[in-house]
Scaffold this motif. Structure first.
Motif, mmCIF file in Angstrom:
data_model
loop_
_atom_site.group_PDB
_atom_site.id
_atom_site.type_symbol
_atom_site.label_atom_id
_atom_site.label_comp_id
_atom_site.label_asym_id
_atom_site.label_seq_id
_atom_site.Cartn_x
_atom_site.Cartn_y
_atom_site.Cartn_z
ATOM 1 N N GLN A 129 0.827 -1.210 0.000
ATOM 2 C CA GLN A 129 0.000 0.000 0.000
ATOM 3 C C GLN A 129 0.861 1.259 0.000
ATOM 4 O OE1 GLN A 129 -2.706 -0.192 3.270
ATOM 5 N NE2 GLN A 129 -3.853 -1.975 2.459
ATOM 6 N N VAL A 130 1.919 1.247 0.769
ATOM 7 C CA VAL A 130 2.815 2.421 0.809
ATOM 8 C C VAL A 130 3.460 2.649 -0.545
ATOM 9 C CG1 VAL A 130 4.944 3.304 1.817
ATOM 10 C CG2 VAL A 130 3.224 2.267 3.282
ATOM 11 N N LEU A 131 3.872 1.579 -1.208
ATOM 12 C CA LEU A 131 4.499 1.729 -2.522
ATOM 13 C C LEU A 131 3.510 2.263 -3.555
ATOM 14 C CD1 LEU A 131 6.645 -1.553 -2.642
ATOM 15 C CD2 LEU A 131 7.448 0.785 -2.257
ATOM 16 N N SER A 132 2.275 1.776 -3.502
ATOM 17 C CA SER A 132 1.261 2.268 -4.450
ATOM 18 C C SER A 132 0.941 3.731 -4.211
ATOM 19 C CB SER A 132 -0.002 1.412 -4.336
ATOM 20 O OG SER A 132 -0.541 1.527 -3.022
ATOM 21 N N LEU A 133 0.863 4.147 -2.951
ATOM 22 C CA LEU A 133 0.619 5.558 -2.658
ATOM 23 C C LEU A 133 1.769 6.436 -3.144
ATOM 24 C CD1 LEU A 133 -0.937 5.353 0.926
ATOM 25 C CD2 LEU A 133 -2.094 6.015 -1.192
ATOM 26 N N GLU A 134 2.986 5.967 -3.010
ATOM 27 C CA GLU A 134 4.123 6.743 -3.501
ATOM 28 C C GLU A 134 4.061 6.913 -5.013
ATOM 29 O OE1 GLU A 134 7.660 4.852 -2.198
ATOM 30 O OE2 GLU A 134 7.489 5.523 -0.109
ATOM 31 N N LYS A 135 3.596 5.863 -5.708
ATOM 32 C CA LYS A 135 3.526 5.960 -7.170
ATOM 33 C C LYS A 135 2.411 6.896 -7.616
ATOM 34 C CE LYS A 135 5.448 1.363 -8.022
ATOM 35 N NZ LYS A 135 5.188 0.003 -8.570
ATOM 36 N N THR A 136 1.257 6.846 -6.938
ATOM 37 C CA THR A 136 0.119 7.676 -7.351
ATOM 38 C C THR A 136 0.262 9.123 -6.892
ATOM 39 O OG1 THR A 136 -1.051 6.974 -5.358
ATOM 40 C CG2 THR A 136 -1.451 5.715 -7.376
ATOM 41 N N VAL A 137 0.564 9.332 -5.653
ATOM 42 C CA VAL A 137 0.650 10.693 -5.118
ATOM 43 C C VAL A 137 2.018 11.300 -5.397
ATOM 44 C CG1 VAL A 137 0.495 12.084 -3.026
ATOM 45 C CG2 VAL A 137 -1.053 10.152 -3.362
ATOM 46 N N GLY A 138 3.024 10.580 -5.109
ATOM 47 C CA GLY A 138 4.378 11.098 -5.298
ATOM 48 C C GLY A 138 4.842 11.940 -4.116
ATOM 49 N N LEU A 139 6.040 11.781 -3.781
ATOM 50 C CA LEU A 139 6.620 12.532 -2.665
ATOM 51 C C LEU A 139 7.317 13.774 -3.187
ATOM 52 C CD1 LEU A 139 8.121 9.605 -0.566
ATOM 53 C CD2 LEU A 139 5.996 10.859 -0.155
#
Length: 360
Positions: free
Chosen positions: A267-277
Motif C-alpha cells: 500500500q505504501v508503494l502504491s501511494l508513492e507511485k500515485t501521489v508522489g513525494l
C-alpha cells in the motif's frame, strides 16, 4: 679393556683424568694448608693433625674459599705490617737524625761558650727549635688542653683536613650541620609521604572490602530470588500468575502484524507511485523558514497596531462617537492642566510694587 667395568673404564677419559688431577691437587693444597694452620695453632704433636672430615665437592669448595679468604687476610696483615714497619723506621730515622743534630748543636754551644770572647754568633737549627718548642708545649699543656688538642686532631683526621684551623673546622661543621638538616627535612618528607600512602592504602583496602561485601550480598540476594522463583513462594520476585496468557497474546499480535506487513508495504508503494513525494531540498526548507519568520515579524507589528484600538466597540459609528468623547475629555483635562499651571505660577511669583513718582 673389555674386562673392565664402565666405572673403571671412564677414568681413561682425558677430561675425567684432568678433573681428577685438578681435584687431587686441590685436596693436596687443602691438606697442606690445614696442617700448617693446626701446627701453628697448637704446639703439641697430638693436635698438629687436622680432624677427619667427609671429603666431597661441597666441602672442597668451602675449604678452598676459606683458604683464599685466609690468604687474602694474611696478605693484608703482611702489607699493614710492612707499612707500619716502614713508618716506624722512618720515625726512628728522624728521631736519630734529630738526636744527632741536637748533639751537634750542643757541641756548637760548647764551642760558642769557648769562643764567646771572640764575638762569634751562635747558629740555631730551626727544626730542633721547632721540635723542642712543640715538646715543651705538649709537656706543659693542661688536661683540658691536651683533650682539646686530641679532639681537634681526631676531627681533622675524620674530616680529611691536612692543616686544620678553627675556621676550617668551623666551616666543615656548618656544612655537616646543613647536610644533617637537609637529611632531616628529607626524612620528614619521606615520612609524610609514607603516612599519606598508608592512609590511601587503608582507604583503598576499606573500599575493596566494601565492594567485596556488596558483591557477596548481591550474590546472596540473587540466590534467594532464584530460590523464591523456583519454589513459587510469596516473594516479591515471584512471577505474575497471568504471565503465560500475556505471552500468548503478544505472540498472536506479532504473528498477525507480521502477516499484514507485506500488504502494508504494498500500500505504501502504491501511494508513492500515485501521489508522489515532493522533492524537497535544504535550500527550499531554508527559504520556507525565512518566509515564515518574516510573516511572524509582520504579525507582531499588526498585533501592536491592533492593540492600540483595544476596548473599542465593533460598530464603526459607535467607535467614532466613543473616540470623540475621549478627545473631548482629553481637551478638558488639558485646559484644566493649563489653568492650574497658571494659578501656580501666579501664586509662586513675587509681587512687584510699583514705584510712585516723586513730586518735587
Amino acid at each position: 679393556m673389555s674386562h673392565l667395568n664402565p666405572s673403571q673404564a671412564a677414568i681413561f677419559s682425558p677430561s675425567v683424568a684432568r678433573a681428577a688431577a685438578s681435584t687431587a691437587k686441590d685436596w693436596s693444597y687443602i691438606d697442606t694448608w690445614l696442617r700448617s694452620i693446626y701446627s701453628n695453632s697448637s704446639g703439641s704433636s697430638s693436635r698438629s693433625r687436622p680432624p677427619s672430615f667427609e671429603r666431597n665437592p661441597e666441602t672442597l669448595k668451602a675449604l678452598l674459599a676459606l683458604a683464599a679468604a685466609n690468604e687474602a687476610a694474611d696478605d693484608h696483615r703482611e702489607q699493614l705490617f710492612r707499612v707500619e714497619q716502614a713508618a716506624l723506621d722512618e720515625i726512628r730515622a728522624v728521631e736519630k737524625d734529630r738526636e744527632d743534630r741536637r748533639q751537634q748543636q750542643q757541641q756548637k754551644q760548647q764551642q760558642h761558650q769557648q769562643n764567646s770572647e771572640k764575638g762569634e754568633g751562635q747558629e740555631i737549627d730551626p727544626d730542633i727549635l721547632a721540635s723542642d718548642l712543640l715538646s715543651a708545649l705538649e709537656a706543659n699543656l693542661t688536661k683540658d688542653g691536651a683533650a682539646a688538642l686530641d679532639a681537634m686532631a681526631s676531627v681533622a683526621v675524620e674530616l680529611g683536613v691536612a692543616y686544620p684551623t678553627p675556621e676550617v673546622l668551623g666551616s666543615k661543621f656548618v656544612e655537616l650541620q646543613g647536610r644533617a638538616l637537609e637529611l632531616e627535612d628529607g626524612l620528614e618528607r619521606v615520612d609524610l609521604l609514607r603516612r599519606y600512602l598508608d592512609r590511601e592504602s587503608a582507604r583503598a583496602g576499606a573500599f575493596l572490602a566494601e565492594l567485596q561485601r556488596s558483591a557477596s550480598d548481591n550474590a546472596n540476594n540473587l540466590n534467594e530470588s532464584t530460590m523464591s522463583i523456583g519454589g513459587g513462594g510469596s516473594s516479591i520476585f515471584a512471577l505474575p500468575p497471568d504471565l503465560p496468557r500475556q505471552n500468548l497474546e503478544l505472540q498472536r499480535l506479532i504473528k498477525s502484524t507480521s502477516s499484514r506487513l507485506p500488504e502494508l508495504t504494498q500500500q505504501v508503494l502504491s501511494l508513492e507511485k500515485t501521489v508522489g513525494l515532493p522533492n524537497v531540498t535544504v535550500e527550499d526548507v531554508r527559504a520556507d523558514e525565512e518566509a515564515y519568520l518574516d510573516l511572524l515579524a509582520r504579525k507582531k507589528d499588526l498585533d501592536a497596531q491592533v492593540r492600540a484600538f483595544a476596548g473599542l466597540p465593533p460598530d464603526v459609528e459607535a467607535a467614532r462617537a466613543e473616540l470623540e468623547a475621549l478627545r473631548a475629555e482629553l481637551r478638558d483635562a488639558t485646559e484644566r492642566r493649563d489653568e492650574n499651571f497658571e494659578k501656580l505660577v501666579e501664586r509662586e511669583s513675587p509681587v512687584k510694587t510699583r514705584r510712585r513718582p516723586r513730586l518735587d
